[in-house]
Design an enzyme around this catalytic site. Structure first.
Site, PDB file in Angstrom:
ATOM      1  CG  MET A 279     -75.157  35.862 -11.192  1.00  0.00           C
ATOM      2  SD  MET A 279     -76.417  37.143 -11.356  1.00  0.00           S
ATOM      3  CE  MET A 279     -77.874  36.134 -11.577  1.00  0.00           C
ATOM      4  NE  ARG A 283     -78.994  33.929  -8.393  1.00  0.00           N
ATOM      5  CZ  ARG A 283     -78.941  32.923  -9.250  1.00  0.00           C
ATOM      6  NH1 ARG A 283     -78.481  31.736  -8.851  1.00  0.00           N
ATOM      7  NH2 ARG A 283     -79.331  33.075 -10.496  1.00  0.00           N
ATOM      8  CE1 TYR A 417     -82.700  42.974  -6.591  1.00  0.00           C
ATOM      9  CE2 TYR A 417     -82.779  44.958  -7.935  1.00  0.00           C
ATOM     10  CZ  TYR A 417     -82.657  44.352  -6.708  1.00  0.00           C
ATOM     11  OH  TYR A 417     -82.487  45.127  -5.589  1.00  0.00           O
ATOM     12  CD  GLU A 418     -78.152  40.469  -9.114  1.00  0.00           C
ATOM     13  OE1 GLU A 418     -77.581  39.498  -9.623  1.00  0.00           O
ATOM     14  OE2 GLU A 418     -77.852  41.646  -9.382  1.00  0.00           O
ATOM     15  N   GLY A 419     -81.740  36.756 -10.679  1.00  0.00           N
ATOM     16  CA  GLY A 419     -82.323  35.419 -10.821  1.00  0.00           C
ATOM     17  C   GLY A 419     -83.691  35.407 -10.183  1.00  0.00           C
TER      18      GLY A 419
END
Length: 548
Positions: A279, A283, A417-419
């Site tokens: 992640m 990010r 997305y990706e947090g």
């Protein structure tokens, strides 16, 4: 209209003149040669199929996904050119080049065709996870083909009932006594979960073993190949494709694992740790996507503004193209200056990442601090810039044929997305500020002195202190409420410092027009963009008690 103009001059300028980029294998001539070769693939191969991918999307038939016209052939050129291997270890077939060089190269893939660029981006996360957490046997088995691009990798995290809250995961992994596991469960929103561009797909799958602890403490990560060593198809299948607002060319899959054979990556119940390796890498890359799509939207809007004749000049009375009108100039400069600030921040984080990989603890701390800022600030920026691009086109921007709307639609996923960006803000406040009582954050803020006015430094320090005190009082709801305006302000101020550095270095350039443009961008940012930071800091300190 489908074209892409890679900003090689800006990329070169940042790496060779503004940022502290040094690598024994990459002098200025080498950097320039590599960037120009990447530009050819981005401009001549990937950009022409961007609109095609948007119109056609991917097609699911009998559990197999066919990508849009030209994607498979473009991927073959990308793979055969060795581009997938750029930043990875030479031991497993990588080129061992720095992330600081890989980032501008990857920016070109994302700017030319973000739907295509998502495939290598996810593969990159899989390589990182196996490189860090895999056994020697797993590294030897999977890394050479993942690094070459013969195989691609995915991240299978999200489930219908478990989005950002991974503690709700239900997927199971049953040990088989031979070192393998049978994994079962449904995963959603899986980017390139199935496709026709690579020989094999290596899924990284989060699941629970039978006696695992509750919540996130009981999550493990597994390697689940689409095809097993004997060539047989594993019990994993794409059972649906999402119909999305944007990134239509990228297949977003619902994946069904029905007792598929998997292999533990890392240790049992340590899946969250392994996941964050993927992640954190992703990010920063998503922040880079924000810069890339914003640049593409800007180039598109600038080209339209130069050719669209409307209205008369107040000075000459002659009809002029809309780029000569003050409000359009304002919009174009707003786009341009924020893109340049975002690019500088992102590349600076990449340089810190390279230094961190060499064991530099201070660089690791800097990269960790910048990751949520780059991801959130640059992706919020991309949505604003792409929206402004639509505005410059006027009514034609709302019409799909001009292409401006695609950038807007594609960009909108980036803050999610990706947090989500709310999670990035919480990460900055809780994990990066409270964890060490602001030591790294305050040190970084001090490094910005001399590049932005003291009023911004003081206000950002005050807001940092406010968050620290709220944390000491265990008023975590207040910290959470203050986190988003705090991150936004941090991004604006860090970006402002970068713009000032760029303007200073550009004065030394022999290219007077380039120097003039950099000075203009920096001045516009300082007078029109940077002041927004103070509003966000006021909201952080004075407006975050709404949650009480």
């Amino acid at each position: 209209m489908s074209y892409y103009n890679p900003p090689i001059d800006d990329m070169n300028f940042l790496l060779t003149q503004v940022l502290d980029f040094h690598d024994k294998n990459c002098d200025a001539e080498t950097v320039d040669a590599i960037l120009n070769e990447a530009a050819k693939l981005a401009r001549d191969v990937l950009a022409p199929i961007n609109v095609t991918g948007d119109h056609e999307g991917a097609i699911l038939t009998d559990g197999s996904v066919k990508t849009a016209s030209g994607f498979k052939e473009a991927y073959a050129q990308y793979r055969d050119g060795g581009w997938n291997a750029v930043p990875f270890e030479e031991e497993f077939g990588g080129q061992g080049l720095p992330w600081a060089l890989a980032f501008p190269i990857q920016e070109m893939w994302q700017g030319a065709n973000m739907s295509f660029g998502l495939c290598p981006l996810l593969n990159q996360g899989a390589v990182e996870a196996i490189s860090v957490h895999g056994s020697d046997e797993q590294k030897a088995k999977y890394l050479p083909n993942l690094i070459s691009g013969e195989w691609t990798g995915t991240m299978n995290l999200t489930e219908p009932q478990a989005g950002s809250d991974l503690g709700l995961l239900r997927s199971k992994a049953e040990p088989q006594g031979d070192g393998s596991y049978k994994v079962s469960g449904q995963k959603i929103f899986i980017t390139y979960g199935d496709h026709d561009m690579a020989e094999n797909i290596i899924h990284l799958f989060l699941g629970r073993t039978p006696d695992a602890p509750d919540d996130v403490k009981g999550i493990s990560l597994f390697i689940v190949p689409k095809f097993l060593e004997d060539g047989s198809r594993n019990a994993v299948e794409c059972i649906g494709l999402e119909h999305k607002l944007g990134i239509h060319g990228s297949p977003t899959c619902t994946m069904e694992f029905s007792g598929a054979t998997g292999y533990l990556l890392g240790e049992e119940n340590q899946g969250l740790k392994c996941m964050f390796t993927m992640m954190n890498n992703a990010r920063l890359s998503v922040g880079l996507q924000g810069v890339a799509i914003a640049q593409a939207a800007y180039d598109h809007a600038l080209a339209y503004a130069e050719e669209r004749v409307q209205g008369k000049s107040f000075t000459t009375g002659e009809r002029v193209s809309i780029k000569d009108h003050a409000d359009v100039k304002r919009m174009l400069l707003s786009m341009k200056s924020q893109i340049e600030a975002g690019r500088a921040l992102t590349y600076d984080a990449a340089i810190a990442l390279d230094q961190a990989h060499k064991g530099d603890a201070a660089a690791r701390a800097k990269a960790d601090l910048l990751t949520p800022i780059v991801k959130a600030w640059c992706t919020d920026m991309s949505c604003e810039v792409a929206s402004t691009g639509v505005q410059i086109h006027g009514g034609m921007g709302f019409i799909e044929e001009t292409g401006a709307a695609q950038f807007y639609r594609d960009a909108r996923i980036l803050p999610i997305y990706e947090g989500t960006n709310g999670i990035q803000a919480a990460d900055l406040a809780f994990r990066k500020v409270l964890r060490d009582e602001g030591s790294v954050a305050l040190g970084y803020i001090d490094s910005l002195k001399g590049h932005v006015e003291d009023v911004y430094i003081a206000a950002l320090k005050d807001a940092t202190g406010f968050i620290i005190e709220a944390g000491k009082d265990k008023n975590f709801d207040l910290v959470a409420a203050a986190s988003t305006p705090y991150l936004k302000a941090f991004g604006y101020i860090a970006g402002g410092a970068m713009m000032a550095r760029c303007a200073e270095k550009a004065e030394l350039s022999e290219n007077e027009n380039f120097a003039k443009q950099k000075k203009q961008s920096a001045e516009f940012y300082k007078n029109n963009i940077l002041p927004m930071a103070l509003g966000h800091l006021k909201a952080c300190v004075e407006g975050s008690n709404f949650n009480e």
